[in-house]
Design an enzyme around this catalytic site. Structure first.
Site, PDB file in Angstrom:
ATOM      1  N   GLU A  93      77.101  54.504-100.064  1.00  0.00           N
ATOM      2  CA  GLU A  93      78.436  54.514 -99.476  1.00  0.00           C
ATOM      3  C   GLU A  93      78.643  53.255 -98.633  1.00  0.00           C
ATOM      4  O   GLU A  93      77.748  52.792 -97.937  1.00  0.00           O
ATOM      5  CB  GLU A  93      78.642  55.770 -98.631  1.00  0.00           C
ATOM      6  CG  GLU A  93      78.730  57.031 -99.483  1.00  0.00           C
ATOM      7  CD  GLU A  93      79.176  58.259 -98.718  1.00  0.00           C
ATOM      8  OE1 GLU A  93      79.918  59.069 -99.310  1.00  0.00           O
ATOM      9  OE2 GLU A  93      78.779  58.419 -97.545  1.00  0.00           O
ATOM     10  N   CYS A 103      81.144  48.325 -93.027  1.00  0.00           N
ATOM     11  CA  CYS A 103      79.857  48.945 -92.716  1.00  0.00           C
ATOM     12  C   CYS A 103      79.128  49.129 -94.046  1.00  0.00           C
ATOM     13  O   CYS A 103      79.583  49.887 -94.904  1.00  0.00           O
ATOM     14  CB  CYS A 103      80.068  50.280 -92.018  1.00  0.00           C
ATOM     15  SG  CYS A 103      78.541  51.188 -91.665  1.00  0.00           S
ATOM     16  N   CYS A 157      67.211  57.114 -96.380  1.00  0.00           N
ATOM     17  CA  CYS A 157      66.581  56.503 -95.209  1.00  0.00           C
ATOM     18  C   CYS A 157      65.298  57.263 -94.891  1.00  0.00           C
ATOM     19  O   CYS A 157      65.252  58.494 -94.993  1.00  0.00           O
ATOM     20  CB  CYS A 157      67.520  56.549 -94.006  1.00  0.00           C
ATOM     21  SG  CYS A 157      66.859  55.735 -92.525  1.00  0.00           S
ATOM     22  N   CYS A 203      66.223  60.571 -88.597  1.00  0.00           N
ATOM     23  CA  CYS A 203      66.952  60.937 -87.373  1.00  0.00           C
ATOM     24  C   CYS A 203      67.681  62.264 -87.603  1.00  0.00           C
ATOM     25  O   CYS A 203      68.398  62.423 -88.598  1.00  0.00           O
ATOM     26  CB  CYS A 203      67.931  59.841 -87.000  1.00  0.00           C
ATOM     27  SG  CYS A 203      67.135  58.242 -86.686  1.00  0.00           S
ATOM     28  N   CYS A 262      71.572  62.561 -88.336  1.00  0.00           N
ATOM     29  CA  CYS A 262      72.134  61.600 -89.286  1.00  0.00           C
ATOM     30  C   CYS A 262      72.061  62.148 -90.706  1.00  0.00           C
ATOM     31  O   CYS A 262      70.990  62.542 -91.180  1.00  0.00           O
ATOM     32  CB  CYS A 262      71.371  60.279 -89.192  1.00  0.00           C
ATOM     33  SG  CYS A 262      71.877  59.053 -90.420  1.00  0.00           S
ATOM     34  N   SER A 315      69.676  51.676 -81.717  1.00  0.00           N
ATOM     35  CA  SER A 315      70.002  53.093 -81.552  1.00  0.00           C
ATOM     36  C   SER A 315      68.932  53.714 -80.664  1.00  0.00           C
ATOM     37  O   SER A 315      67.819  53.984 -81.119  1.00  0.00           O
ATOM     38  CB  SER A 315      70.036  53.789 -82.924  1.00  0.00           C
ATOM     39  OG  SER A 315      71.088  53.291 -83.710  1.00  0.00           O
ATOM     40  N   LEU A 316      69.266  53.941 -79.402  1.00  0.00           N
ATOM     41  CA  LEU A 316      68.280  54.370 -78.417  1.00  0.00           C
ATOM     42  C   LEU A 316      68.282  55.896 -78.259  1.00  0.00           C
ATOM     43  O   LEU A 316      67.284  56.561 -78.506  1.00  0.00           O
ATOM     44  CB  LEU A 316      68.556  53.680 -77.084  1.00  0.00           C
ATOM     45  CG  LEU A 316      67.493  53.832 -76.003  1.00  0.00           C
ATOM     46  CD1 LEU A 316      66.132  53.334 -76.473  1.00  0.00           C
ATOM     47  CD2 LEU A 316      67.924  53.089 -74.731  1.00  0.00           C
ATOM     48  N   HIS A 317      69.380  56.460 -77.767  1.00  0.00           N
ATOM     49  CA  HIS A 317      69.654  57.901 -77.757  1.00  0.00           C
ATOM     50  C   HIS A 317      68.771  58.742 -76.824  1.00  0.00           C
ATOM     51  O   HIS A 317      69.024  59.938 -76.668  1.00  0.00           O
ATOM     52  CB  HIS A 317      69.573  58.498 -79.172  1.00  0.00           C
ATOM     53  CG  HIS A 317      70.375  57.765 -80.183  1.00  0.00           C
ATOM     54  ND1 HIS A 317      71.697  57.442 -79.996  1.00  0.00           N
ATOM     55  CD2 HIS A 317      70.036  57.272 -81.403  1.00  0.00           C
ATOM     56  CE1 HIS A 317      72.147  56.786 -81.061  1.00  0.00           C
ATOM     57  NE2 HIS A 317      71.152  56.663 -81.918  1.00  0.00           N
ATOM     58  N   ASN A 372      79.019  62.771 -84.273  1.00  0.00           N
ATOM     59  CA  ASN A 372      79.832  63.153 -85.421  1.00  0.00           C
ATOM     60  C   ASN A 372      79.146  64.294 -86.169  1.00  0.00           C
ATOM     61  O   ASN A 372      77.924  64.293 -86.303  1.00  0.00           O
ATOM     62  CB  ASN A 372      80.025  61.960 -86.353  1.00  0.00           C
ATOM     63  CG  ASN A 372      80.896  60.885 -85.718  1.00  0.00           C
ATOM     64  OD1 ASN A 372      81.880  61.191 -85.056  1.00  0.00           O
ATOM     65  ND2 ASN A 372      80.524  59.626 -85.911  1.00  0.00           N
ATOM     66  N   CYS A 375      79.913  57.196 -87.880  1.00  0.00           N
ATOM     67  CA  CYS A 375      78.513  56.897 -87.592  1.00  0.00           C
ATOM     68  C   CYS A 375      77.643  58.136 -87.814  1.00  0.00           C
ATOM     69  O   CYS A 375      77.909  59.205 -87.281  1.00  0.00           O
ATOM     70  CB  CYS A 375      78.394  56.433 -86.141  1.00  0.00           C
ATOM     71  SG  CYS A 375      76.744  55.966 -85.649  1.00  0.00           S
TER      72      CYS A 375
END
Length: 361
Positions: free
Chosen positions: A105, A118, A125, A129, A132, A231-233, A307, A350
């Site tokens: 995508e 994007c 992946c 995560c 995600c 991307s820390l989070h 999201n 995201c």
């Protein structure tokens, strides 16, 4: 697919120097490399690799090496399986088919007259995560440089045809972990930033990572000219590892030292991506932890309300709690913004990207 075709290479995978050398090996002048490069990566509304568009030496070379049934080369043109537009008309998501039938995508987002693409760097992946959708689908394979470039060329054609403008910004925040596919990504970006081709400004290209420490240090040591987004989070190991499994491989002190090394070596601001998840990483205490963690590093913090994805039950932080989190960071002197949300209604936001159509044989 024949064995000969399966072993062929994409012309889009070649750097300009490689293309020039390949043609030179067959006795062609460098002028032909420039003509072929412009046709592959330039600003035509349709791909111009077709009979009759080139001087005779290059035309004959293409007839042998590109047009023939057992050709040595092919070109990366991604088939649009589906296209979905958000209700506000500002976002378009493309499901694109690769040469092997697998899908990725790519998202095109509009922001008051400017456009950002994007793009994906892998099919799936491996980072896993938890919030995600791409991480939830697992890893299939890396994308080649040409498959990354082809996404940019695709959205550029869409922009010229529908908006009569060109792409301004590029973010590698689609499917996959870009630094897990380091060499292919950097080769693709060198072509994308080439003034003879797509010609995107290096300062408007951003590579996102969940924190692959050796690759981040490599970016610094190689003087990588693109922006880095981390991307820390989580503000400590326990918080981060609960959301990002790769945090178990590189502890927080290693990650932050890699950020400091990048800051000292490159001198460019690092974008810190922080997905706000209710009850997980959105408390005032955690905000104060983050203040201390990033002390002395040149950063800009992007706050991203979670999201929704089918594989994660968490929910986005409430509005007032998000503002309180932002206020603590701002009071400490950090620039902090909320990421503009685009395409949430069509799962183009995201963390929402996922190849939902099965690959065809």
């Amino acid at each position: 697919m024949s064995n000969a075709v399966a072993q062929s290479r994409s012309l889009h995978d070649l750097s300009f120097a490689e293309m020039q050398q390949r043609l030179a090996d067959d006795g062609l002048n460098s002028i032909h490399a420039r003509a072929l490069w412009r046709s592959l990566h330039g600003h035509a509304d349709t791909l111009e690799i077709m009979p009759g568009n080139f001087l005779r030496p290059l035309q004959q070379w293409l007839e042998r090496h590109l047009y023939a049934d057992d050709a040595e080369f092919f070109v990366d043109v991604l088939e649009t399986v589906s296209e979905t537009q958000s209700s506000d008309g500002m976002t378009r998501k493309f499901l694109l088919k690769l040469r092997d039938g697998r899908t990725i995508e790519t998202v095109l987002m509009g922001y008051d007259g400017r456009f950002t693409a994007c793009v994906s760097t892998q099919v799936g992946c491996a980072m896993g995560c938890v919030f995600c959708a791409t991480g939830q689908m697992g890893f299939t394979r890396h994308l080649r440089p040409g498959e990354i470039i082809a996404q940019v060329l695709h959205v550029q054609r869409v922009l010229r045809q529908h908006h009569h403008t060109r792409l301004r910004n590029l973010v590698l925040m689609g499917m996959g972990e870009p630094l897990h596919n380091y060499d292919a990504v950097m080769k693709a970006l060198a072509t994308i930033a080439d003034v003879r081709g797509p010609s995107l400004s290096k300062n408007r290209i951003t590579i996102s990572t969940v924190g692959l420490v050796p690759a981040m240090r490599r970016m610094a040591d190689e003087g990588c000219p693109y922006n880095l987004a981390l991307s820390l989070h989580g503000a400590d190991d326990a918080q981060r590892q609960a959301l990002i499994p790769v945090g178990k491989k590189w502890a927080m002190d290693e990650l932050i030292e890699a950020c400091r090394h990048y800051d000292r070596t490159i001198g460019k601001r690092i974008f810190i991506e922080w997905t706000l998840i209710a009850g997980k990483n959105d408390s005032a205490e955690i905000a104060h932890q983050l203040v201390g963690l990033l002390h002395g590093i040149n950063v800009h913090i992007n706050l991203i309300p979670l999201n929704p994805t089918a594989g994660y039950a968490g929910s986005a932080t409430a509005h007032q709690a998000s503002l309180a989190f932002q206020r603590i960071l701002r009071d400490a002197g950090y620039p902090v913004t909320f990421r503009q949300r685009r395409g949430i209604d069509v799962a183009a936001g995201c963390g929402q990207l996922k190849a939902q159509h099965a690959a065809s044989a």
